[in-house]
Motif scaffolding. Structure first.
Motif, PDB file in Angstrom:
ATOM      1  N   UNK A 138       0.761  -1.185   0.070  1.00  0.00           N
ATOM      2  CA  UNK A 138      -0.051  -0.153   0.071  1.00  0.00           C
ATOM      3  C   UNK A 138       0.995   1.277  -0.005  1.00  0.00           C
ATOM      4  N   UNK A 139       1.907   1.119   0.747  1.00  0.00           N
ATOM      5  CA  UNK A 139       2.813   2.411   0.637  1.00  0.00           C
ATOM      6  C   UNK A 139       3.622   2.741  -0.631  1.00  0.00           C
ATOM      7  N   UNK A 140       3.519   1.963  -1.724  1.00  0.00           N
ATOM      8  CA  UNK A 140       3.977   2.271  -2.841  1.00  0.00           C
ATOM      9  C   UNK A 140       2.875   2.526  -3.752  1.00  0.00           C
ATOM     10  N   UNK A 141       1.668   2.262  -3.433  1.00  0.00           N
ATOM     11  CA  UNK A 141       0.441   2.587  -4.283  1.00  0.00           C
ATOM     12  C   UNK A 141      -0.042   1.414  -4.886  1.00  0.00           C
ATOM     13  N   UNK A 142       0.092   0.360  -4.426  1.00  0.00           N
ATOM     14  CA  UNK A 142      -0.318  -0.888  -5.173  1.00  0.00           C
ATOM     15  C   UNK A 142      -1.845  -1.080  -4.599  1.00  0.00           C
ATOM     16  N   UNK A 143      -2.581  -1.483  -5.741  1.00  0.00           N
ATOM     17  CA  UNK A 143      -4.063  -1.511  -5.411  1.00  0.00           C
ATOM     18  C   UNK A 143      -4.505  -2.958  -5.707  1.00  0.00           C
ATOM     19  N   UNK A 144      -5.574  -3.204  -5.220  1.00  0.00           N
ATOM     20  CA  UNK A 144      -6.298  -4.702  -5.371  1.00  0.00           C
ATOM     21  C   UNK A 144      -6.847  -4.650  -6.961  1.00  0.00           C
ATOM     22  N   UNK A 145      -6.411  -5.831  -7.437  1.00  0.00           N
ATOM     23  CA  UNK A 145      -6.854  -5.854  -8.798  1.00  0.00           C
ATOM     24  C   UNK A 145      -5.767  -5.343  -9.847  1.00  0.00           C
TER      25      UNK A 145
END
Lengths: 160, 280
Positions: B122-129
């Motif tokens: 989440x820190x690196x902007x990863x999102x589900x999907x």
């Protein structure tokens, strides 16, 4: 004082087992990975049944689920079954010879694998063959090592 | 009983997403420890190499570089031409997607589940999907995001389906994993459809999850039984799913824009300014 140190040791061994459970294996060993966490739970339930029981097993199982990305409760249920069986059998297990113990480990881990598979099939990712029972065999084979290492630890720290 | 309740809650409702993310974040150190052997192996691979091997590598890379540079020269003019032609046709410009390199730090110990853990969260902007690719093709998508790690479902997982189309003629299909790392099954293709071994399957962009045009697999086997309505088709995934250590996280379109706050570390994207981020 001493008993608290004991809990630290138990937690540490469980953590090591959890790491062993997710260390990447070569592909040909994929199906044969021993169930380290179940083995460690089994040992502590047998050696110190008044300290390690159903609750420890359930919490450890949920932790393992988080690690492996499994549905929460999959390993929880399986380890609960292991702890329950050992709670019923520990007096007998203790007086068994090593190979008799190994045979019992084979059966108990086999039950563990069946419950594991059952929950996994609810998710739609069931194994196509009976290969999922292979860890029961490998776990029985590594049981003497686990037993001696953990027993040495327990005696060294005088855990009762 | 409590565990059974937990199980049902997790399998049938999505109410535990936040809890899982939190627990995953707590469990992150275990992944780091479990990854140490591989780190050591990597280090040894990098530092303990013979001089001749290094010279050979350098030679090979120089050759490759020359080749790629040659192609890149054409690339610029071709891209410009492509944009002009697209403008003529009146369609929106296809912008290259942003990518970020992630490293693999764990694989699922269960041979039936094809899940990976990567070192971006989440820190690196990863999102589900979010889709993932490697050098050769589509890898999978993100299914769980913790603070510093994320879990990725591979396209070969038995619970995963990928919308694809045949590159040669554009026939659309669904490629499903079947639990083995080197095979995909393509379902519900009528026996009369024009599909042959060797056909490249690329992502079709249907469903809006994966961007269009990434290679998914190559058809290896087509069984046409006249008695059956559908052909039985197997494909081999293009991506090196069992080998690659580094994967690329693809940031697609508007969703990426809303979840990413740090544009500084994204890779250079000459074609797409803020004006043209409607790719995908």
């Amino acid at each position: 004082m001493r008993s608290r140190a004991g809990y630290g040791i138990i937690a540490f061994t469980l953590l090591v087992a959890a790491v062993l459970a997710i260390v990447p294996n070569p592909l040909w060993l994929q199906w044969a990975r021993p169930e380290w966490v179940a083995l460690v739970i089994l040992y502590w339930c047998m050696a110190l049944p008044h300290r390690v029981g159903l609750l420890t097993a359930a919490v450890t199982g949920v932790f393992q689920d988080v690690l492996e990305g499994a549905p929460l409760g999959q390993h929880g249920l399986a380890l609960l079954a292991v702890a329950l069986l050992v709670a019923l059998l520990y007096k007998r297990l203790r007086v068994f010879s090593l190979w008799q113990q190994s045979a019992m480990v084979f059966l108990i881990i086999g039950m563990h694998q069946l419950i594991d598979q059952w929950v996994q099939s609810l998710q739609g990712a069931a194994a196509g063959s009976l290969l999922f029972l292979l860890p029961a065999l490998t776990s029985a084979l590594v049981w003497p090592v686990v037993l001696h290492v953990l027993r040495a630890l327990r005696r060294y720290y005088h855990m009762v | 009983m409590a565990l059974a309740g937990l199980l049902v809650a997790d399998l049938h409702f999505n109410s535990l997403g936040r809890t899982r993310a939190l627990l995953n974040t707590l469990a992150t150190p275990v992944f780091w420890v479990a990854d140490i052997p591989r780190e050591v192996d990597d280090w040894a691979g990098q530092h303990l190499r013979s001089r001749s091997a290094l010279i050979r590598d350098a030679e090979r890379l120089r050759r490759e570089n020359l080749l790629l540079q040659g192609r890149a020269q054409q690339m610029a003019s071709l891209q410009a031409e492509n944009l002009r032609l697209r403008a003529l046709l009146g369609s929106t410009a296809l912008v290259r997607n942003d990518v970020q390199v992630a490293e693999l730090i764990g694989v699922s110990p269960d041979p039936m589940r094809h899940l990976l853990v990567i070192n971006k969260g989440g820190q690196d902007g990863v999102y589900i999907g979010q889709p993932l690719i490697d050098a050769e093709g589509l890898v999978g998508q993100v299914v769980e995001v913790a603070e510093y790690t994320a879990r990725v479902l591979l396209i070969t997982d038995p619970t995963h389906s990928t919308p694809v189309q045949i590159n040669r003629n554009g026939v659309r299909a669904i490629a499903e994993g079947n639990g083995s790392l080197d095979a995909l099954e393509v379902h519900h293709i009528p026996v009369t459809t024009d599909i042959e071994p060797g056909d490249l399957l690329v992502s079709s962009g249907m469903g809006g999850r994966f961007p269009v045009g990434y290679p998914v697999g190559v058809v290896t086997q087509v069984d046409r039984d006249p008695g059956q309505p559908f052909a039985r088709i197997l494909a081999r995934p293009s991506a090196a799913l069992d080998r690659s250590r580094h994967v690329l996280l693809v940031f697609v379109g508007a969703e990426a824009e809303s979840t990413r706050e740090t544009p500084a570390d994204r890779s250079a994207d000459p074609a797409g300014g803020p004006a043209g981020q409607d790719s995908g």
